[in-house]
Design a protein around this motif. Sequence first.
Motif, PDB file in Angstrom:
ATOM      1  N   UNK A 187     -12.598  -5.877  -4.505  1.00 57.92           N
ATOM      2  CA  UNK A 187     -12.530  -5.324  -3.156  1.00 57.92           C
ATOM      3  C   UNK A 187     -11.926  -6.328  -2.181  1.00 57.92           C
ATOM      4  N   UNK A 188     -12.316  -7.593  -2.285  1.00 58.53           N
ATOM      5  CA  UNK A 188     -11.742  -8.614  -1.416  1.00 58.53           C
ATOM      6  C   UNK A 188     -10.248  -8.795  -1.670  1.00 58.53           C
ATOM      7  N   UNK A 189      -9.809  -8.478  -2.881  1.00 55.17           N
ATOM      8  CA  UNK A 189      -8.397  -8.579  -3.210  1.00 55.17           C
ATOM      9  C   UNK A 189      -7.606  -7.320  -2.927  1.00 55.17           C
ATOM     10  N   UNK A 190      -8.254  -6.316  -2.330  1.00 61.18           N
ATOM     11  CA  UNK A 190      -7.588  -5.041  -2.064  1.00 61.18           C
ATOM     12  C   UNK A 190      -6.820  -5.096  -0.752  1.00 61.18           C
ATOM     13  N   UNK A 191      -6.111  -4.002  -0.455  1.00 69.23           N
ATOM     14  CA  UNK A 191      -5.331  -3.932   0.770  1.00 69.23           C
ATOM     15  C   UNK A 191      -6.166  -3.958   2.031  1.00 69.23           C
ATOM     16  N   UNK A 192      -7.446  -3.570   1.953  1.00 68.51           N
ATOM     17  CA  UNK A 192      -8.331  -3.602   3.114  1.00 68.51           C
ATOM     18  C   UNK A 192      -8.438  -5.008   3.706  1.00 68.51           C
ATOM     19  N   UNK A 193      -8.323  -6.035   2.852  1.00 70.64           N
ATOM     20  CA  UNK A 193      -8.478  -7.417   3.291  1.00 70.64           C
ATOM     21  C   UNK A 193      -7.173  -8.200   3.136  1.00 70.64           C
ATOM     22  N   UNK A 194      -6.037  -7.496   3.197  1.00 75.35           N
ATOM     23  CA  UNK A 194      -4.732  -8.141   3.052  1.00 75.35           C
ATOM     24  C   UNK A 194      -4.004  -8.121   4.388  1.00 75.35           C
ATOM     25  N   UNK A 195      -4.076  -9.198   5.169  1.00 78.13           N
ATOM     26  CA  UNK A 195      -3.409  -9.211   6.475  1.00 78.13           C
ATOM     27  C   UNK A 195      -1.917  -9.498   6.394  1.00 78.13           C
ATOM     28  N   UNK A 196      -1.351  -9.515   5.188  1.00 77.00           N
ATOM     29  CA  UNK A 196       0.094  -9.698   5.050  1.00 77.00           C
ATOM     30  C   UNK A 196       0.816  -8.379   4.784  1.00 77.00           C
ATOM     31  N   UNK A 197       0.099  -7.366   4.319  1.00 76.26           N
ATOM     32  CA  UNK A 197       0.674  -6.038   4.101  1.00 76.26           C
ATOM     33  C   UNK A 197       0.058  -5.124   5.140  1.00 76.26           C
ATOM     34  N   UNK A 198       0.818  -4.813   6.179  1.00 78.43           N
ATOM     35  CA  UNK A 198       0.243  -4.218   7.379  1.00 78.43           C
ATOM     36  C   UNK A 198       0.823  -2.849   7.680  1.00 78.43           C
ATOM     37  N   UNK A 199       0.036  -2.081   8.412  1.00 74.51           N
ATOM     38  CA  UNK A 199       0.497  -0.842   9.011  1.00 74.51           C
ATOM     39  C   UNK A 199       0.555  -1.063  10.523  1.00 74.51           C
ATOM     40  N   UNK A 200       1.401  -0.303  11.187  1.00 76.08           N
ATOM     41  CA  UNK A 200       1.510  -0.408  12.637  1.00 76.08           C
ATOM     42  C   UNK A 200       1.359   0.965  13.255  1.00 76.08           C
ATOM     43  N   UNK A 201       0.882   0.948  14.488  1.00 78.70           N
ATOM     44  CA  UNK A 201       0.880   2.172  15.281  1.00 78.70           C
ATOM     45  C   UNK A 201       1.092   1.764  16.732  1.00 78.70           C
ATOM     46  N   UNK A 202       1.616   2.654  17.549  1.00 84.35           N
ATOM     47  CA  UNK A 202       1.885   2.264  18.942  1.00 84.35           C
ATOM     48  C   UNK A 202       0.603   2.095  19.724  1.00 84.35           C
ATOM     49  N   UNK A 203       0.595   1.096  20.570  1.00 87.85           N
ATOM     50  CA  UNK A 203      -0.507   0.926  21.511  1.00 87.85           C
ATOM     51  C   UNK A 203      -0.034   1.401  22.862  1.00 87.85           C
ATOM     52  N   UNK A 204       0.507   0.482  23.641  1.00 90.29           N
ATOM     53  CA  UNK A 204       1.065   0.854  24.932  1.00 90.29           C
ATOM     54  C   UNK A 204       2.554   1.172  24.845  1.00 90.29           C
ATOM     55  N   UNK A 205       3.123   1.183  23.621  1.00 93.60           N
ATOM     56  CA  UNK A 205       4.564   1.354  23.476  1.00 93.60           C
ATOM     57  C   UNK A 205       5.044   2.668  24.084  1.00 93.60           C
ATOM     58  N   UNK A 206       4.317   3.755  23.809  1.00 96.25           N
ATOM     59  CA  UNK A 206       4.741   5.069  24.283  1.00 96.25           C
ATOM     60  C   UNK A 206       4.573   5.220  25.784  1.00 96.25           C
ATOM     61  N   UNK A 207       3.777   4.328  26.395  1.00 96.94           N
ATOM     62  CA  UNK A 207       3.537   4.445  27.837  1.00 96.94           C
ATOM     63  C   UNK A 207       4.144   3.267  28.596  1.00 96.94           C
ATOM     64  N   UNK A 208       5.096   2.588  27.973  1.00 98.75           N
ATOM     65  CA  UNK A 208       5.654   1.399  28.627  1.00 98.75           C
ATOM     66  C   UNK A 208       6.300   1.752  29.966  1.00 98.75           C
ATOM     67  N   UNK A 209       6.929   2.928  30.001  1.00 95.71           N
ATOM     68  CA  UNK A 209       7.564   3.313  31.266  1.00 95.71           C
ATOM     69  C   UNK A 209       6.531   3.437  32.376  1.00 95.71           C
TER      70      UNK A 209
END
Length: 668
Positions: free
Chosen positions: A211-233
Amino acid sequence: MPLHPSPLRPLGPGAHFGVKEVEAVLVEHYPRLVRLAYVTLPPSLGRHRRVLAAHTAVQRALHGRARPAPGPGAEGIPAPRSADGVVDGTRTPAYATVRLRVVRSALAYDRKPRWWPGRVPAPAALRPSMPVVRGLRLFPRAGGMDEFALDRALADVPAAVRAALGLRLLESLSGDAAQTLLTDAGVRDPGDAVKAAAQLAGSDHERVRRMLGSGEFDPCTLQTRPGDLLRRRHRVRAGATALALLIVAGGIALTAGPVSDDAPSRAVARRATVPGGALDPTALLRTPPEQWADTSRVDFSAWPPRGGRIGDRELLERALDSWAAPRPDVAVTRTPGTAVVAPVQPPQLLFAGDLDGRTVVLFHDGGVRVVRYTEPLSGKGVPALDFARADDADVTTAAALSVSRTATSARYLLAPWITEPTTRDLLAPDTPARPLDVDGDGITAAVPRPDQGGGCGSWPAMQLRSSERIVEKHAFLLTDLGDLAPVHLTHTPAPGSGAPARRPREATGADALVGWARTACSLRDLRGSGVRAVNNWHFAVQPLPGTRSTADWVCTRADTWRGPGRVLVQFVPPAASPSARAEVVSDRRNSALCSRFGQHVVAGTHWKSPAGAWYVLAAGSRAVRRVEVGGSVHGAAAGTTLAVRAPRDAVFRVTAGLHDGGAAPSAR
């Protein structure tokens, strides 16, 4: 003269590692070092900041102060070779030095004084700096329920224990080597940390290692989602407006003296200082009505806005302004661990309407908090703000929110996926559940609350069922403990002969209801503490000496939204009443005991037989092979239970050995 020492120079006693050696180690072993840092860092940082902090901890190791290389007989020996003749770079002195720097840097995040505000940047001496990522949120890949449970268990233990677990399972260090490294990293009790890590891993170390070797604990293989990106204007426009207002306010201050203290002026100032248009009612997030039936994220984010005043801009402005800067006459409450700060981006609107003489507005703040604003309709009374944690909610823990509460009852806004709402009394397990009326907005009729006084004559709960439209149609129990979200109740059955360990399940079956009838009154001590879910684990069944009856041993574990839990071990002997209260024999806080990562437990108590003889009874969980009692009374028995004749006031301690040779932690 070269800028860096030659990487080929010998590493004799007193030698120092140069930048090239450290850089080579970082390049070659960067992913495993970042994973080790991520496991050590406190989960309370949140996954985004934890990812950034893990990379920061490793990259800072390049600039650490040079230290002497280990001398002969330590790690100054040549690196061993693998079967194919390749040097194992993880056993070199340079790697050991870099790893120590990484662990020390990750541990520093837990050394920030508790009084330091969580959202205010701490000085460099208190908190290492980390890079700033704007417009995106970074997350490791989500794992399964086991990985999620492990991450929550890691939040219950100190940083030194997390570091010890990573060193033992990710780095494959021996207990002595891990203890030595933790000592060098400044841990005060490294031996205790290593032992606690072993208990956290339990008997199946390989499963936890995977479990420690799984993707849950892998900070080098990441997903992204917008935070304030869509509201930057919106943020740019808000920033320009804020700057203009500051200029105007400065000019007025210079020419006209003090600024007026009227409410409109305060509201304008608040909206100018909060970024991203977060206090603009028109920017509130509103989920489409049917999105809950076609989404993989079934939580508060799937709730559509409901109520007769969701279009009332003035009401929403008052609610948002009060949230950003509550006036002195606003009553503010929060569950432990909940930040009482303004939103950083437009929140999600869940409800706005009139109910029981008050106007109620509910917000969901970016997956972290739920906020309730209320004000009296008649003008008599004071507005109120309530803050509560809501991170990682799911089908059950995001099933309801309190919208109105009195001393004896509460009304709830139910999730759109709830069908067949009913109520029942946990102290009457044989009584069928009764239908619960719900209006068109999803607001329930008044549901009785558990007695707030000293008595415990009943314990009301809601039994709800999720819709088959989300392919998770099942019934579950919720009960009121004084917070915005009711608490999810579950049940883990008693072990069967040779059966594998069982996971918590919904507490709607006959055996679960009978068990909760004996233990529900112990929930009174958990009121107002931000509890997310409570599980009753029947970890042992004990034959009672001199009788043909048995008693149950139950571990009642309450998990909070912020992570740490509380454990009550209860002894449940036979009783004439189905709701006779169990005896609480142990009360532990901030422990992984009785969770998926604290699966071994042993406890004891005094018991008087029907014939009048006093005994010391002890019992352990399924992996226990031998139970012993010491102190003023002595006894031992193979198996999971023990009964020893003893005086009524005998002082004793209980120990237990496991099948794998380890020891079960005592709950006393």
